[in-house]
Design a protein around this motif. Sequence first.
Motif, short mmCIF file in Angstrom:
data_model
loop_
_atom_site.label_atom_id
_atom_site.label_comp_id
_atom_site.label_asym_id
_atom_site.label_seq_id
_atom_site.Cartn_x
_atom_site.Cartn_y
_atom_site.Cartn_z
N LEU A 78 0.83 -1.20 0.00
CA LEU A 78 0.00 0.00 0.00
C LEU A 78 0.87 1.26 0.00
O LEU A 78 0.57 2.23 -0.72
CB LEU A 78 -0.92 0.00 1.22
CG LEU A 78 -2.08 -1.01 1.12
CD1 LEU A 78 -2.84 -1.09 2.42
CD2 LEU A 78 -3.02 -0.62 -0.01
N ALA A 79 1.95 1.21 0.77
CA ALA A 79 2.85 2.36 0.78
C ALA A 79 3.45 2.58 -0.61
O ALA A 79 3.59 3.71 -1.08
CB ALA A 79 3.96 2.14 1.81
N THR A 80 3.77 1.46 -1.29
CA THR A 80 4.28 1.59 -2.65
C THR A 80 3.24 2.24 -3.55
O THR A 80 3.56 3.06 -4.40
CB THR A 80 4.65 0.21 -3.20
OG1 THR A 80 5.42 -0.46 -2.22
CG2 THR A 80 5.43 0.33 -4.48
N LEU A 113 -0.90 -0.74 -8.04
CA LEU A 113 -2.31 -0.90 -7.70
C LEU A 113 -2.68 -2.36 -7.51
O LEU A 113 -3.43 -2.72 -6.59
CB LEU A 113 -3.16 -0.30 -8.82
CG LEU A 113 -4.66 -0.49 -8.67
CD1 LEU A 113 -5.18 0.53 -7.69
CD2 LEU A 113 -5.36 -0.37 -9.99
N LEU A 114 -2.17 -3.20 -8.37
CA LEU A 114 -2.61 -4.60 -8.35
C LEU A 114 -1.99 -5.40 -7.22
O LEU A 114 -2.62 -6.33 -6.72
CB LEU A 114 -2.31 -5.26 -9.69
CG LEU A 114 -3.21 -4.83 -10.85
CD1 LEU A 114 -2.82 -5.56 -12.10
CD2 LEU A 114 -4.66 -5.11 -10.52
N ILE A 115 -0.76 -5.05 -6.83
CA ILE A 115 -0.08 -5.90 -5.85
C ILE A 115 -0.86 -6.02 -4.53
O ILE A 115 -1.00 -7.13 -4.01
CB ILE A 115 1.36 -5.41 -5.62
CG1 ILE A 115 2.15 -5.48 -6.93
CG2 ILE A 115 2.05 -6.24 -4.56
CD1 ILE A 115 2.43 -6.84 -7.43
N LEU A 165 8.40 -12.90 -1.97
CA LEU A 165 8.64 -13.06 -3.41
C LEU A 165 7.73 -12.13 -4.22
O LEU A 165 8.16 -11.53 -5.20
CB LEU A 165 8.41 -14.51 -3.81
CG LEU A 165 9.49 -15.50 -3.37
CD1 LEU A 165 9.07 -16.92 -3.64
CD2 LEU A 165 10.79 -15.20 -4.07
N ILE A 166 6.49 -12.02 -3.78
CA ILE A 166 5.58 -11.13 -4.52
C ILE A 166 6.13 -9.70 -4.49
O ILE A 166 6.18 -9.02 -5.53
CB ILE A 166 4.17 -11.19 -3.92
CG1 ILE A 166 3.54 -12.54 -4.21
CG2 ILE A 166 3.30 -10.07 -4.48
CD1 ILE A 166 2.17 -12.72 -3.63
N LEU A 167 6.56 -9.28 -3.32
CA LEU A 167 7.09 -7.91 -3.24
C LEU A 167 8.36 -7.77 -4.07
O LEU A 167 8.59 -6.74 -4.70
CB LEU A 167 7.39 -7.55 -1.78
CG LEU A 167 6.15 -7.31 -0.92
CD1 LEU A 167 6.55 -7.02 0.51
CD2 LEU A 167 5.33 -6.16 -1.47
N VAL A 221 -2.35 -14.07 -11.60
CA VAL A 221 -2.65 -12.66 -11.88
C VAL A 221 -1.34 -11.88 -12.02
O VAL A 221 -1.18 -11.06 -12.92
CB VAL A 221 -3.51 -12.07 -10.75
CG1 VAL A 221 -3.63 -10.58 -10.91
CG2 VAL A 221 -4.88 -12.72 -10.75
N LEU A 222 -0.43 -12.18 -11.13
CA LEU A 222 0.87 -11.50 -11.17
C LEU A 222 1.54 -11.71 -12.52
O LEU A 222 2.08 -10.78 -13.12
CB LEU A 222 1.74 -12.07 -10.05
CG LEU A 222 2.91 -11.24 -9.57
CD1 LEU A 222 2.41 -9.93 -9.01
CD2 LEU A 222 3.66 -12.01 -8.50
#
Lengths: 523, 269, 646, 99
Positions: free
Chosen positions: A40-42, A93-95, A125-127, A269-270
């Motif tokens: 969210l901060a990103t 937005l999507l992450i 890993l997602i980040l 999705v990623l």
Amino acid sequence: MSFPLLTATAALPALGAIATAAVPAARRTAAKWLALLVSLATLVLALVVMVRFDPGGDRYQLTESHPWISDFGVRYELGVDGIGVALIALTALLIPFVILAGWHDADPLETHSSRWRPTQGFFALILAVEAMVIISFEATDVFLFYIFFEAMLIPMYFLIGGFGDRAHSGTDENAAAQRSYAAVKFLLYNLAGGLIMLAAVIGLYVVAGSFSLQEIAAARADGSLEMATTTERWLFLGFFFAFAVKAPLWPLHTWLPNAMGEATTPVAVLITAVVDKVGTFAMLRFCLQLFPEASKWATPAILVLALISIIYGALLAVGQRDIKRLVAYASISHFGFIIMGIFAMTSQGQSGATLYMVNHGISTAALMLVAGFLISRRGSRLIADYGGVQKVAPVLAGTFLIGGLATLSLPGLAPFVSEFLVLVGTFARYPVIGIIATFGIVLAALYTLVLYQRTMTGPVKPEVSTMPDLRVRELLVVAPLIALLIFLGVFPKPVTEIIDPAVQQTLSDVQKKDPQPEVEAAK
Amino acid sequence: MTDVAAYATSTGEAFQFWVLGTVAVVGALCTVFMKKAVHSALCLAGTMIVLAVFYLANGAYFLGIVQIVVYTGAIMMLFLFVVMLVGVTAADSLKETIKGQRWLALLCGLGFGILLCAGIGNASLQEFNGLAQANSGGNVEGLAALIFTKYVFAFEITGALLITAAIGAMVLTHRERTERARTQRELAEQRVREGKQLPPLPAPGVYARHNAVDVPGLLPDGTPSELTVSRTLRERGQIRDVSDEAIQDLKALEQRAGERLGREEGVAK
Amino acid sequence: MSNAENLIALLVAAPLLGAAVLLCGGRRLDAVGHVIGTALSTLSFVIGVVLFADMLGRGADDRAMSQHLFSWIPVEGFQADVAFQLDQLSMTFVLLISGVGSLIHLYSIGYMEHDERRRRFFGYLNLFLAAMLLLVLADNYLLLYVGWEGVGLASYLLIGFWQHKPSAATAAKKAFLVNRVGDIGLSIAIMLMFTTFGTFAFGPVLGAADEAGEGRLTAIGLMLLLAACGKSAQVPLQSWLGDAMEGPTPVSALIHAATMVTAGVYLIVRSGEIFNGAPDAQLVVTVVGAVTLLFGAIVGCAKDDIKKALAGSTMSQIGYMILAAGLGPIGYAFAIMHLVTHGFFKAGLFLGAGSVMHGMNDEVDMRKYGGLRKYMPITFVTFGLGYLAIIGFPGLSGFFSKDKIIEAAFAKGGTEGWILGGVALLGAGITAYYMTRVMIMTFFGEERWRKSAAPAEPGVAPASGEHDEPHPHESPRSMTIPMIVLAFGSVFAGGYFSIGERFVHWLEPVTGYDHGHPPVSALTVTLATMVMLVVGVGIAYVQYGRGPVPVLAPRGSLLTRAARRDLYQDDFNHVVLVRGGEHLTRSLVYVDHTLVDGVVNGTAASMGGLSGRLRKLQNGYARSYAVSMFGGAAILVAATLLMRAV
Amino acid sequence: MNPVNYLYLAALLFTIGATGVLIRRNAIVVFMCVELMLNACNLAFVAFSRMHGNLDGQIIAFFTMVVAAAEVVVGLAIIVSLFRSRHSASVDDASLMKL
């Protein structure tokens, strides 16, 4: 020196990834919250980038430049144009939604030992992927871009191979084997593309003596850098191949259905909504700017491939029995549209293609995540295992339908705007290709509605009769995406305003002008 | 002799070269093709002595002596020690186990040799300065002057290398006892637990006639029991099988005893 | 005066708000959903009336209004706006849509009373109204396209409203897909406009139409026709309309009779300038109209399902409109006029059919009706008036509008005129025949729905629901009032419009008008129509009125059987498109898996094989490795020597 | 006699030694062959020393001897410990390097 905003946008998720990975094994909920907060901060940083970006200003803004490997002229050089801004915003937005949707996907099974800590790894890993994707959108140094373009594969490989979809047919071992097959296939395809690109990157350095996109593009524009026709074509093909694999373009697409089918839904999705966009983005930024002549030379062939992708992907989507594979093939079809728009070399086509990247990200995320919620309820990916869900879970069915309608580009929803722009843009220059591509919209309707009909309508199957409707967390994921789809469908201006100047610049790089309307041309 | 070796070759030297050279090559070949390691070592020693002579002939007096004293005397003896220590197994079979290895090796060797010779032949090495000047202050002094000036670093490093090697050899061959030695009782208990041979191994030898350690004892059916022979002998294949002989002896004995008993029987009748 | 323009957006916004509230509101709104829906749709109608009054207060050439809301898709050279245009043509549609729409909302309150998902139904209806109003109010083709697809979506949702029935879900999907085929036409037309004119707003495109080449115009026209065919169920894209009757009857009345299916006619009339410049396209339009006119009529004759019979009739009547629209300025106004009157009487007929079904346990087979006039008198009277209107009974709406179209068809002149006129005339006769058939089978004759009346045919299992005999009764007031209102429209609208060619003059500023050169007098045409009418009614009476109607359909002639199966058009689609498509996708899946993937996997496998062979070199024996080292050294020496030699 | 013959002899001995390394399996014999190769080199160095008329070649030969001595010490120690663990002095038995 001003605050390095772009570095911060990429570094924040990277640091977040490290921090998340370091969370102790027992505190896995804390890891989830940490990851969510970081994402969210990103997003906030990305929005700041968007606000600070001036559509009427320089081409590349918020630039940063530091020497890195000075012997080879490699620089740590960042900068964004409108296209980059839009895609960074999309990624950021999507992450959070991906994280929220995958909230329970990496919880350790009871059989795991207490020291096992997959949850931390999953979110870290997602980040990490987010960080690399964002920096790929920002890099204006070819070498820097290449490094992150390739490095992205590592976390993706582990995300696909390490965290499978728990809904699978067959035994666990079987599923694990298929998963590792999918992960390896993903890796090999993309590595092959990457290696060829590496050769081209080196070749480019030999020819141009620099890795800086801006320098090379400027030198090409003012004629101080001459490239032999053959050299330029080979270099172009080297770059394009890598991007076409990533995008994916027919016939280099077969890794996508496997990867998307076997990965957990958020990871799927990623892949399709975020990572693959780097491929199409890079075509627009690198292929066209660095090799304008070769791009024009290859346009007919690429358009035909894109056209095949559109029709072929859609036809195969119709033939799928697995929900996730169906969405994967649908994505192949959509990527066909994006590539077609890019190489149509008209402002409508390229604006549409860029907008399409954003819209496709949102719409696929919406459809795929709802499909994931559905699959997790029933534990099966097969379409035939569903029926009558609409009766027991109307909200789920409704959101699924809206996601589907977005996929088939219903006017009023965001993808329509972009798809129509791409079609108009292509038609203006290549009428026949434009007309054939238009048939894709019927096929899109076919696979979407057949999917909806088979899963949601009809008599309620006993297995789904106790299926709960969407929970609050899930609704929290889907509702904003749908709201965004409607908003961008009705009022896409905020995005097109940012994109348009960048597209005009790109077109002037390749020295193409929009075709004149017949009536005006006659005057 | 000093002067001759220093700058030119004489007929004597040629004669010596051809004779001793032949010896050296034969020795080398024997080193490679002898079945037993001991024989190989001896052949190698011979070759090395020949080489020592050649060193002397080439004016390297110091090296010639060192070759004999250190190399042939010390190193080759080290080899022999190890052969004694290790090479208790039977002589190597020269049969090749890796497919095509021998042919490839011979081919490579042949090719390499030819190429080397071709290289030497190509080089223009007709100049021959001789060592008269270099050895004028004495060969050893000449070497010493070089070693302690020009090559002093190399010399020091070689010294360090030697020390390291010595320590290394000790480390490699030394086995630290990390646990208490097991008592006889524990060993016995372990044997019982593992169900191995409980009583002492049977003794070798057949009757009083063959009681050497290399003769296996016979089982009741007349077959030899390998257990009775020491393992080293077994592995070397140095077992003397006397079972047939022993059986023959036994038969003869029985016959003789029968004859005697028969006679006595006859007498009794 | 200038303030009136600002109301235009409200026309669309009101039902859109209703849809949003009803669909997102959740179960809390279940109790009041229908009220909200009906109120907002009525609000839209009231706004429409206000605007209408405002418009009437101005001069004929000053009536068009427009409202620019915001810039929608601004991309270099491609400027799409969300902007509305309200002229006489749009006004007509607005009143029809919101008026009939509101009536049907009212009707649905009663009709859907027992459905637990009524709130949702009203939400969809409101969504439809919003989309349809957007369609007719848009000031450019792209925005029209949004409404165009929007009504398609609403139609999809409403046909498939009873989703638990697989037939309904399939019909909904089919409707959407066939419409999508038509949408290809619309998108290509818009693209062509963009490349030809650089814009797709009505004003600039239609204004500059005469500057473009005829080839371009013909292409645009044909593409628009394709779109119209999809939406208005014209041959060859007509197959979805019959199946669409799976939806609730109010939906059939509103969407599949009165409004949505006429969007194609609107599109063609709206694009009149383009067609005027492309006579070839016009000819194709008239041919399509004429073919569909007969096609629908023939299908309507054979159907025993009352709604499908009416659907055939709808197809046929829209065929008339398309035919008229294809005639150019001679016919535009009459197409719209027939559209409006048809909106009244066909909606009335459908609502009547719904009322009959409501009283007959949702039975749709006319062979199981009969003699119902005694039990549901209001339905009988309103349905009967609608019947008289559609067959063109003198003095009623249909008479005026249809007669004009037939006249106009003759007026086209030449051989085409005679052929088209003849077809239209023939269609009138068939219309009389099948509508009389419907009327007689439903309201007259024996009461075949009584169990005792059903002839016991051995070996035929009774259909479910036949066990309890239906108790026909009149419908509640919320259903009958709309029927009565529509019946009024059916009776008087045509006459009112025709007094002094009032309707034609009202539309003239938009569509233009041309009398043409009728080869025969109007009276002759009217008389011929009357003859056809009498013949049609007569045959139907002889067939169905004089003897008992069998409860089970007889085998019938070849034509009857073909007509029952929609003239085999569906079968053709099934065999060629569905089956063919299935085979195509299946083989493509195979190709993707074996060929495309196979090439890659094959490469990988051969690499694997190669490395498997190479790894045998790695046998672990130090001596083997030494050989290769030695060999390498030999090669190095050789290379050095060679280099020296060279 | 041409002193080049010494070089030919050295080459011959070297080749024999190398071939021996490749052919023999007994680690000790292999080692001896390595020694043979080293000695062949030494011979060449000594011959070169004489040809060039300086003592550097002999110095190299000297160092070679020292290093060879060190190598033999360590090598033999390895053989001994290898034999202890595997009860064999065959180089083929130490083949864990294969895949």
